[in-house]
Design a protein around this motif. Sequence first.
Motif, PDB file in Angstrom:
ATOM      1  N   GLN A 180       0.829  -1.213   0.000  1.00 55.44           N
ATOM      2  CA  GLN A 180       0.000   0.000   0.000  1.00 55.44           C
ATOM      3  C   GLN A 180       0.861   1.259   0.000  1.00 55.44           C
ATOM      4  O   GLN A 180       0.530   2.264  -0.642  1.00 55.44           O
ATOM      5  N   GLU A 214       1.942   2.734  -3.301  1.00 53.47           N
ATOM      6  CA  GLU A 214       0.939   3.447  -4.087  1.00 53.47           C
ATOM      7  C   GLU A 214       0.702   4.875  -3.570  1.00 53.47           C
ATOM      8  O   GLU A 214      -0.122   5.613  -4.123  1.00 53.47           O
ATOM      9  N   SER A 235       5.132   9.319  -6.183  1.00 54.78           N
ATOM     10  CA  SER A 235       4.849   9.208  -7.624  1.00 54.78           C
ATOM     11  C   SER A 235       6.012   9.657  -8.503  1.00 54.78           C
ATOM     12  O   SER A 235       6.067   9.321  -9.685  1.00 54.78           O
TER      13      SER A 235
END
Length: 738
Positions: free
Chosen positions: A80, A83, A88
Amino acid sequence: MREIKVSLESQAAMVRLLGKLKLIPASSVTDVFQVPDTCPISFFAKLGQLNEAKALKEVAEHLSIPLVLFDKENSKAALQTLEDQRLSNISNTEWKELRAYPRTIEDNILQVVFANPLDHEASSAIEFRTGLKTIVEIGQESQILALLGNSFREFEEQDLDNQTDIPQEKNELSFSEEGLRMDQDVSEPDMSAPLVIRLVNKILSQSIQKGASDIHFIPESEHLVVRIRLDGILTELRKVPAHYQRGIISRLKLLSSMDIAERRKPQDGRLRVTNAGKTKDLRFSSLPTAYGESIVIRVLTNNFSELNFDALAVPDHLQEKLRQTLKTPSGVILVTGPTGSGKTSTLYGSLLILRDGTKNIITIEDPVEYRIQGLKQVQINSKVSMDFTDSLRSILRQDPDVVMLGEIRDGETATIAMQAAQTGHLVLSTLHTKTAASALTRLRDLKVESYLISSSLSGILAQRLVRKVCPHCCQPITADERALLVEGGVPEEDLEGMVTAKGCKECLDIGYQGRVGLFSFLEITEQIRSAIRKEKSESEIEQIASENNFLTLDQEALRLLREGTTTIEEIERALGPIKQVLQRAYFPYQYDQDHETKDNPKERIANQVGDKLRKRHLLLVEDDSDTRWVMARLFEKEMFEVTEAEDGHDGLNKIYEKIPDIIVCDLMMPDMDGMELVQKLRGDSRTANIPILMLTAAATKDNEIDLIKKGADDFISKGSDSAVLMARIDRLLSRSNH
């Protein structure tokens, strides 16, 4: 944007740290680690040089950082984190390249698990990209990559092609750590590496347990084929998918201290292993092939009780002769036979008899196969120009009593060996010849003088190895085999004990169990010495030796056949077609290898009738091509079948290809002249009676006397009329027919 990449300096720093913590051998420590896409801990674990779990723990303690090992529970939370929007700016590919995984994010603090926590440049780049403070942790590379691949499988639990017989890390095979070196050529992470290690161990363990003498790793287009040699015969052990080939070959080269980065040249290596309480020395040889490197491993025993004459199955009567010959203080003892016939084992068995603590024994070998206490063993090294000849000269200054030469390969080595025997040394060596008597011919071919051979040699042992038939499933020979043997002259009563192989569970459906030696010992008696000095032929020497109970290999083979020890199939594999073996065994001094029908009365009579209709065969030996062409056309016009030879050596080869009715030979030729050719032909019973007409440019009285003494039947000047030449040839042919 700041680039994220692996720091090679950090990789080298980790290697140095592993060396400092004594987790890897000192020989593997380097300042340059040129494998950027795998971390050093995982790399050395795959090579079997360290325990990965232990290394991770000790490095974590040394650096005072957390050790994180993922399991099914904490891996879900970690997946998790990957993500999270704040990460990013870093792609999944970049995390893989760094061998790092973002485990948790709390209060702008990012905890990252690194396979190499010394990569400070990478942690700084992550901070710059994310804006988060980075805390470095250490973890297992395979787990990091598994998580990044969104998969949490332990690759080492996979089975190769669903084969479940591969042992886990704890196995029966243990290795000497001597000489292990770092594989610097692995350029990609091999997640199956732990499996490869277990597979290599399993192959070696199985092969040794089965009693293999050689293990072959043969690369093919779709598989790496593993074959083992059992009792002299290659049999397939298993096939491995081609994508495991590189890992297996690298593992083998690493274990044997070869240079893993070198794939273009053949290499040699060694390894000592312990299996089921038994120690074996393995000798490795690599060879580049079209589909990759092939590796052959020779399995050598450290149990020297297996090298005595009893274990080698030397017959009792022959053992006594060998022991008596070994007691001689000086002389040359030769063991002959092709590769794989057991020559080296026989030599070592002899050395163990001589190793009594009172003798200085030195061996010269290429390579040293068995390492034995009490012997000085010298390894040939061509890189420093240390060959057999140079080594032999050197060790003769070391006051040896016994010298063992791995092989006599050239005339210089042969001559020095003979001279060493003359000066009071006992010399043991091998030759690649078919029979004991043919060793004499080989020594002459190496330009060793006959007087030196006769005064130096003490004995020659020819040998072969044949498989013993399985006593649990052997059957009587078939009707066709009986008929073949009877036709070859074997008495009916000798057929009763003969058997053929079948195959059963006891012998793994092979039909054979173990091997036994075929031995033929030529003892050098005074009569044999005299025959050698007179350059008698091989068959004449064997005939003289037969008066002292000498038996040829063919005769020994028939003895084993009569006893039911082996089969016709094995005899043919070792000595050739059974028809020829019987011919040589029953007519040992009349048999002509080039004429199988010589001693078959019916075929001989048929051939004699056919001789009246065939052309007479003339061998013309002349070094001048123009003269040879003119004379050949003359003889062909007179209805001769002409074979041309350009010198004595060429003529000698062509004589044995097809025996001529007459030889016309020039006297003066380079390399081997006509006089020397005549001497060789007269010394061989097969060619002793061929009429020889010599051609000479100087027809003097001295030449004529010398030629007649050497064995020429006639001679004529090259300038003589062709009619005179043909008249002399016809006279010689007419004389030879009566």
